[in-house]
Design a protein around this motif. Structure first.
Motif, PDB file in Angstrom:
ATOM      1  N   GLY A  53       0.996  -1.171  -0.010  1.00 64.44           N
ATOM      2  CA  GLY A  53       0.061  -0.085  -0.118  1.00 64.44           C
ATOM      3  C   GLY A  53       0.887   1.165   0.150  1.00 64.44           C
ATOM      4  O   GLY A  53       1.699   1.585   0.944  1.00 64.44           O
ATOM      5  N   VAL A  54       0.508   2.135  -0.990  1.00 64.88           N
ATOM      6  CA  VAL A  54       1.651   3.369  -1.046  1.00 64.88           C
ATOM      7  C   VAL A  54       0.845   4.399  -0.206  1.00 64.88           C
ATOM      8  O   VAL A  54      -0.291   4.730  -0.166  1.00 64.88           O
ATOM      9  N   LEU A  55       1.828   4.906   0.794  1.00 67.68           N
ATOM     10  CA  LEU A  55       1.506   5.898   1.563  1.00 67.68           C
ATOM     11  C   LEU A  55       1.806   7.322   1.333  1.00 67.68           C
ATOM     12  O   LEU A  55       0.969   8.380   1.523  1.00 67.68           O
ATOM     13  N   PHE A  56       2.970   7.416   0.750  1.00 70.96           N
ATOM     14  CA  PHE A  56       3.347   8.845   0.303  1.00 70.96           C
ATOM     15  C   PHE A  56       4.141   8.714  -1.109  1.00 70.96           C
ATOM     16  O   PHE A  56       4.805   7.618  -1.246  1.00 70.96           O
ATOM     17  N   ARG A  57       4.098   9.756  -1.658  1.00 68.56           N
ATOM     18  CA  ARG A  57       4.684   9.927  -2.796  1.00 68.56           C
ATOM     19  C   ARG A  57       5.313  10.987  -3.229  1.00 68.56           C
ATOM     20  O   ARG A  57       4.854  12.195  -3.103  1.00 68.56           O
ATOM     21  N   ILE A  58       6.855  11.189  -3.211  1.00 68.27           N
ATOM     22  CA  ILE A  58       7.516  12.331  -3.176  1.00 68.27           C
ATOM     23  C   ILE A  58       8.286  12.359  -4.672  1.00 68.27           C
ATOM     24  O   ILE A  58       8.916  11.452  -4.904  1.00 68.27           O
ATOM     25  N   ALA A  59       8.671  13.606  -4.935  1.00 66.94           N
ATOM     26  CA  ALA A  59       9.432  13.738  -6.265  1.00 66.94           C
ATOM     27  C   ALA A  59      10.422  15.100  -6.084  1.00 66.94           C
ATOM     28  O   ALA A  59      10.014  16.126  -5.392  1.00 66.94           O
ATOM     29  N   ASP A  60      11.555  14.758  -6.488  1.00 73.47           N
ATOM     30  CA  ASP A  60      12.330  15.966  -6.355  1.00 73.47           C
ATOM     31  C   ASP A  60      12.425  16.845  -7.695  1.00 73.47           C
ATOM     32  O   ASP A  60      12.304  16.337  -8.782  1.00 73.47           O
ATOM     33  N   HIS A  61      12.122  18.022  -7.450  1.00 73.03           N
ATOM     34  CA  HIS A  61      11.969  19.140  -8.544  1.00 73.03           C
ATOM     35  C   HIS A  61      13.083  19.915  -8.854  1.00 73.03           C
ATOM     36  O   HIS A  61      12.990  20.788  -9.458  1.00 73.03           O
ATOM     37  N   SER A  62      14.298  19.260  -8.231  1.00 73.40           N
ATOM     38  CA  SER A  62      15.397  20.189  -8.522  1.00 73.40           C
ATOM     39  C   SER A  62      16.006  20.006 -10.093  1.00 73.40           C
ATOM     40  O   SER A  62      16.673  21.011 -10.670  1.00 73.40           O
ATOM     41  N   VAL A  63      15.816  19.022 -10.597  1.00 73.49           N
ATOM     42  CA  VAL A  63      15.874  18.812 -12.040  1.00 73.49           C
ATOM     43  C   VAL A  63      14.735  18.289 -12.730  1.00 73.49           C
ATOM     44  O   VAL A  63      13.965  17.253 -12.395  1.00 73.49           O
ATOM     45  N   MET A  64      14.167  18.898 -13.699  1.00 74.77           N
ATOM     46  CA  MET A  64      12.978  18.598 -14.649  1.00 74.77           C
ATOM     47  C   MET A  64      13.384  18.254 -16.112  1.00 74.77           C
ATOM     48  O   MET A  64      14.508  18.378 -16.582  1.00 74.77           O
ATOM     49  N   TRP A  65      12.271  17.504 -16.626  1.00 74.10           N
ATOM     50  CA  TRP A  65      12.663  17.191 -18.166  1.00 74.10           C
ATOM     51  C   TRP A  65      11.641  18.120 -18.803  1.00 74.10           C
ATOM     52  O   TRP A  65      10.401  18.400 -18.300  1.00 74.10           O
ATOM     53  N   ALA A  66      12.030  18.509 -20.040  1.00 73.94           N
ATOM     54  CA  ALA A  66      11.161  19.346 -21.086  1.00 73.94           C
ATOM     55  C   ALA A  66      10.983  18.269 -22.053  1.00 73.94           C
ATOM     56  O   ALA A  66      11.906  17.909 -22.877  1.00 73.94           O
ATOM     57  N   LEU A  67       9.649  17.756 -22.428  1.00 74.07           N
ATOM     58  CA  LEU A  67       9.378  16.923 -23.452  1.00 74.07           C
ATOM     59  C   LEU A  67       8.825  17.821 -24.650  1.00 74.07           C
ATOM     60  O   LEU A  67       7.741  18.285 -24.456  1.00 74.07           O
ATOM     61  N   ILE A  68       9.602  17.660 -25.608  1.00 77.84           N
ATOM     62  CA  ILE A  68       9.471  18.697 -26.680  1.00 77.84           C
ATOM     63  C   ILE A  68       8.945  17.631 -27.968  1.00 77.84           C
ATOM     64  O   ILE A  68       9.705  16.911 -28.154  1.00 77.84           O
ATOM     65  N   ASP A  69       7.785  18.350 -28.733  1.00 79.46           N
ATOM     66  CA  ASP A  69       7.265  17.506 -29.959  1.00 79.46           C
ATOM     67  C   ASP A  69       7.900  18.297 -31.040  1.00 79.46           C
ATOM     68  O   ASP A  69       7.416  19.265 -31.529  1.00 79.46           O
ATOM     69  N   VAL A  70       8.905  17.759 -31.615  1.00 81.02           N
ATOM     70  CA  VAL A  70       9.604  18.185 -32.915  1.00 81.02           C
ATOM     71  C   VAL A  70       8.842  17.732 -34.217  1.00 81.02           C
ATOM     72  O   VAL A  70       8.636  16.454 -34.202  1.00 81.02           O
ATOM     73  N   ALA A  71       8.655  18.648 -35.165  1.00 80.90           N
ATOM     74  CA  ALA A  71       8.028  18.146 -36.343  1.00 80.90           C
ATOM     75  C   ALA A  71       9.037  17.041 -36.956  1.00 80.90           C
ATOM     76  O   ALA A  71      10.153  17.313 -37.055  1.00 80.90           O
TER      77      ALA A  71
END
Length: 464
Positions: free
Chosen positions: A292-310
């Protein structure tokens, strides 16, 4: 026609003045000279011309559309439009060359070894040596070059920086997400003041948990580290500690058992990393089953940019290229990163490919699912041979430029192009460095080339 008008006007002036005049005609300029004692007749206009010098004339005073008077032209200022009477620098230079033949002024397939006139009285045009070179080039007179505004520029090496622009969204780094889940049946005794969206640090208490399996393993581990009678206590103790670790008991709780030598009733569960709480499912008094999942924690110090290129721009994008990302929520601010991954698939509905750019986010400004616009620098830092984009004529199946060979001669040449940026295009084949290419009026030169090719084909067909 102007010459006829001039003679008629002079005859009218003679009849009106009633004075004897002597009209002579000089050769070869064919200019009309008026000799007489009446000074007024000499200064009287013989016709009127447009004030801007346009080929518009009148025998009577006249005004332009904007109300300006036509310019009076006296006999002394009359001009002669006979090309033979106005030798230019081009004609003077051409006289030094040998005339090969004379061609029909209307482009008909008719030539003559001697000066000749056609049926309309037009003189045949002289063709000098070198003017009829059959190398596919186009020969234009200086006057035509000036009227068309043809300009040339040498091909030179330049740095072509091609920018690919595409939209995208911000996503979490999959490697920086942690989930707190129980590995045995447990009960939540207390939950810290942590909610969804709260920022936590590594080791911060989140909840107190009671688990029979954890308590049993803790008692067994404490018995082994306090017993002095068993010879293999050290190995046995390592096994008991490993059981606690397998139940995901925090290291701080295990260290507390070793230090106090007391089996706690509840275990304090702490945050495994710094980050933002994305989900809190723990409630005081609840029973938790294994997994059973009680907490979900994410580190925001590095993020991803998902870019849609033609799809058409995908070939120019490669791993490691620098990219600038601008968030629509922060106008004027830029985030820099590099292309880390090019996903191996194409969206069949949008015909785009997804790439991933890693962006440092020290102040946590970038948020999950935020819209961004990316600019990917796909150019090379090494200078390449380039010409202005206006020099390249693209027909779809091939690209062509006109090489300025000098003396009014232009040679069409097929080229292979590469990257484009800032008004310049890379030339990979067809032009050498330093060769002059036409950068303006090349379409007019191309039309002249097609016209001459058609006339030539017509002439060859008529001769056959």
């Amino acid at each position: 026609m102007i010459r006829a008008l001039t003679v008629t006007a002079v005859a009218a002036l003679i009849a009106a003045a009633g004075t004897a005049f002597v009209v002579t005609q000089r050769q070869p300029a064919r200019a009309i000279a008026i000799v007489g004692p009446v000074a007024a007749a000499e200064s009287a206009p013989i016709y009127f011309q447009d004030p801007d010098g346009k080929p518009s004339y009148s025998l009577d005073p006249k005004k332009t559309l904007d109300g300006r008077d036509y310019r009076p032209v006296p006999a002394a200022a009359d001009v002669n439009f006979d090309e033979a009477a106005m030798p230019s620098t081009a004609t003077a230079g051409a006289s030094d060359r040998k005339i090969k033949y004379y061609r029909n002024p209307m482009g008909l397939p008719d030539t003559s070894p001697a000066p000749k006139k056609d049926s309309m009285g037009m003189d045949y045009i002289a063709v000098y040596e070198g003017d009829d070179i059959d190398d596919g080039s186009v020969k234009l007179s200086p006057g035509k070059i000036q009227r068309t505004g043809a300009k040339s520029e040498p091909a030179a090496r330049r740095v072509i920086r091609t920018i690919v622009r595409a939209p995208g969204t911000i996503a979490l780094d999959e490697r920086r997400i942690s989930v707190i889940a129980m590995r045995s049946e447990s009960f939540i005794l207390k939950v810290a003041n942590v909610t969804t969206g709260s920022h936590v640090v590594r080791g911060q208490p989140l909840m107190d948990v009671y688990s029979p399996s954890v308590s049993s393993a803790a008692a067994e581990y404490l018995a082994t580290i306090t017993s002095k009678t068993v010879g293999n206590d050290l190995a046995y103790g390592r096994g008991s500690k490993q059981r606690l670790m397998n139940l995901d008991v925090p290291d701080a709780a295990i260290s507390a058992i070793e230090k106090t030598q007391i089996v706690p009733i509840s275990i304090e569960w702490t945050a495994p990393r710094d980050g933002i709480v994305l989900a809190r499912n723990a409630i005081e008094g609840m029973r938790v089953q294994p997994g059973g999942v009680l907490f979900r924690i994410a580190d925001h110090s590095v993020m991803w940019a998902l870019i849609d290129v033609a799809e058409r721009d995908l070939g120019a994008v490669s791993k490691g290229q620098t990219a600038t990302v601008r968030a629509r929520a922060f106008p004027g601010r830029e985030f820099s990163g590099k292309v880390e991954v090019i996903y191996p698939e194409i969206n069949k509905e949008t015909r785009t490919a997804r790439i991933r750019i890693e962006l440092p986010n020290p102040d946590l400004a970038l948020l999950h699912d935020m819209y961004v616009d990316a600019e990917i620098d796909t150019g090379t830092r090494e200078p390449v041979l380039a010409v202005p984009e206006s020099a390249v004529m693209d027909t779809g199946s091939r690209q062509t430029v006109f090489i300025d060979k000098g003396q009014g001669r232009f040679e069409p040449r097929e080229v292979k192009t590469g990257h484009r940026s800032a008004g310049y295009v890379e030339i990979r084949q067809g032009v050498a460095e330093g060769e002059s290419v036409v950068i303006s009026a090349n379409f007019l030169i191309d039309a002249e080339s097609n016209l001459k090719a058609a006339l030539k084909g017509f002439a060859e067909g008529a001769q056959q």
